[in-house]
Design an enzyme around this catalytic site. Structure first.
Site, short mmCIF file in Angstrom:
data_model
loop_
_atom_site.label_atom_id
_atom_site.label_comp_id
_atom_site.label_asym_id
_atom_site.label_seq_id
_atom_site.Cartn_x
_atom_site.Cartn_y
_atom_site.Cartn_z
N TYR A 270 42.55 44.43 40.41
CA TYR A 270 42.77 43.00 40.29
C TYR A 270 43.96 42.78 39.37
O TYR A 270 43.93 43.16 38.20
CB TYR A 270 41.54 42.29 39.73
CG TYR A 270 41.64 40.79 39.81
CD1 TYR A 270 41.21 40.11 40.94
CD2 TYR A 270 42.18 40.05 38.77
CE1 TYR A 270 41.31 38.73 41.04
CE2 TYR A 270 42.30 38.67 38.86
CZ TYR A 270 41.85 38.01 39.99
OH TYR A 270 41.98 36.65 40.07
N TYR A 362 31.47 36.82 40.87
CA TYR A 362 32.36 36.19 39.91
C TYR A 362 31.71 36.03 38.54
O TYR A 362 32.40 35.74 37.56
CB TYR A 362 32.79 34.81 40.40
CG TYR A 362 33.71 34.83 41.61
CD1 TYR A 362 34.22 36.03 42.11
CD2 TYR A 362 34.07 33.66 42.24
CE1 TYR A 362 35.05 36.05 43.20
CE2 TYR A 362 34.91 33.66 43.34
CZ TYR A 362 35.40 34.86 43.82
OH TYR A 362 36.24 34.88 44.90
#
Length: 401
Positions: A270, A362
């Site tokens: 990421y 998340y």
């Protein structure tokens, strides 16, 4: 010397040259091909006196130069197939009948059908160019595909592909490490993980063997070991071919794997713009007004920095949330040992079949304030409106926050 970059596309410049009868070798318009014609896409269809005609958009020519051509003159079977497929797709969606009969015994498509076909053709071209751009910019061998069979959405307009962190001014993501392990066959007694007080993260098959929450210390650019070292995994980039695709349940873009992924395998990193937490708070308020954000708190050791992948990122920018994810977040240290600035790697939590969507939670530690463009999750720390989760998992919590 200075210059102003041209914002017009190559095709637009070529159209202008041909329209004004100009030559420009730098964009490929010469005497030889100034008047050349290549079918870019098909716009419309009609039948006159028993002959089928297609309205042709010529590549590098303005739309005012479109011409009706009999099918026998067209040597573009794929474009013809796309035209028919798009027509049938539209008709099946709106439940319309056959082609409309008009005066003079001419059969023609309804304007709405032709308009959809043109939009679909333009979208197909835009997505193909985007795919080519992504594959030019990536630094790994695996391919990136793009697919949208759901709607007419094209590539994101304000997204720039990067392969590693993009630090904001004043932030150094490389801390000047000047030493590495002396191993010739990692792992050895003094390999990088042990020097940091941890165990090697990977087994002999280069699969993850540590529990979530523990850091990964890979060999760095000053280590004596070579590129085949079993402690160099994340730094090699995504090993799997992936597809950015449009979801059919209102979650926008998502990512699916085109290859089988085994348990505990590295999938992707990421990345985004590294900013301070203060700047993240400011941007977060702006993103709230837009209904989305991509802020990922780097909170392994402290909460000084955040990764913002809203404008700058890689494939992970498009990965959706799930309450039952198949990816897990891990903190990685390679050429930067600053505990405030770990790299973020996503590893598989189970075997993932080819064609399956990739997801992560998340609300995992380190990702409290991360959302996708397709799922507008909002950080509870900022007391935002709760957002309904659309992951569809049996154990779905109902909300992203």
């Amino acid at each position: 010397a200075w210059y102003v970059p041209c914002l017009a596309s190559l095709e637009t410049l070529q159209e202008l040259c041909r329209k004004e009868n100009l030559r420009c070798k730098s964009i490929g318009i010469t005497n030889r091909n100034l008047k050349s014609y290549e079918v870019e896409y098909l716009c419309d269809y009609k039948v006159e006196e028993g002959t089928e005609y297609y309205l042709v958009k010529w590549k590098g020519w303005p739309e005012s130069s479109n011409t009706w051509e009999p099918q026998k003159n067209l040597k573009c079977p794929l474009l013809l197939q796309n035209f028919r497929s798009d027509k049938n797709e539209y008709l099946s969606r709106v439940r319309e009948g056959k082609a409309l009969k008009v005066r003079n015994h001419v059969k023609a498509l309804k304007p709405a059908v032709a308009d959809y076909i043109v939009k679909k053709a333009k979208q197909r071209i835009a997505l193909q160019r985007w795919k080519e751009e992504l594959n030019r910019k990536k630094n790994h061998k695996a391919m990136i595909l793009v697919e949208n069979t759901v709607d007419l959405e094209g590539p994101p307009l304000d997204f720039y592909y990067i392969n590693e962190y993009k630090p904001a001014p004043g932030i150094n993501v490389i801390n000047g490490i000047t030493t590495g392990c002396e191993c010739t066959d990692c792992p050895a007694e003094k390999c990088c993980p042990k020097e940091a007080g941890f165990i090697l993260a990977y087994n002999k098959r280069k699969k993850l063997k540590i529990q979530p929450g523990l850091p990964i210390y890979e060999c760095n650019s000053f280590c004596r070991c070579g590129p085949d070292c079993p402690n160099r995994i994340v730094q090699k980039g995504t090993p799997y071919s992936l597809c950015i695709f449009r979801t059919n349940n209102g979650r926008g873009w998502g990512v699916k794997t085109l290859q089988k992924i085994k348990t505990n395998s590295f999938v992707m990193e990421y990345v985004g713009e590294v900013i301070t937490s203060e700047e993240a708070e400011r941007r977060g308020q702006l993103y709230d007004n837009q209904g989305n954000t991509y802020l990922f708190d780097l909170d392994y050791d402290s909460d000084e920095f955040t990764v913002d992948a809203a404008r700058y990122g890689n494939v992970s920018h498009f990965v959706n949330h799930s309450c039952d994810p198949n990816l897990q977040v891990f903190n990685v240290f390679i050429d930067n040992l600053d505990l405030r600035l770990p790299r973020i790697a996503l590893f598989s939590t189970r075997t993932i079949k080819a064609g399956e969507e990739l997801t992560f939670d998340y609300q995992m530690k380190g990702s409290i304030d991360l959302t996708s463009d397709s799922a507008d999750g909002l950080s509870p720390s900022r007391k935002r409106i709760r957002t309904v989760c659309k992951c569809g998992a049996v154990c779905c919590r109902g909300y992203l926050n």
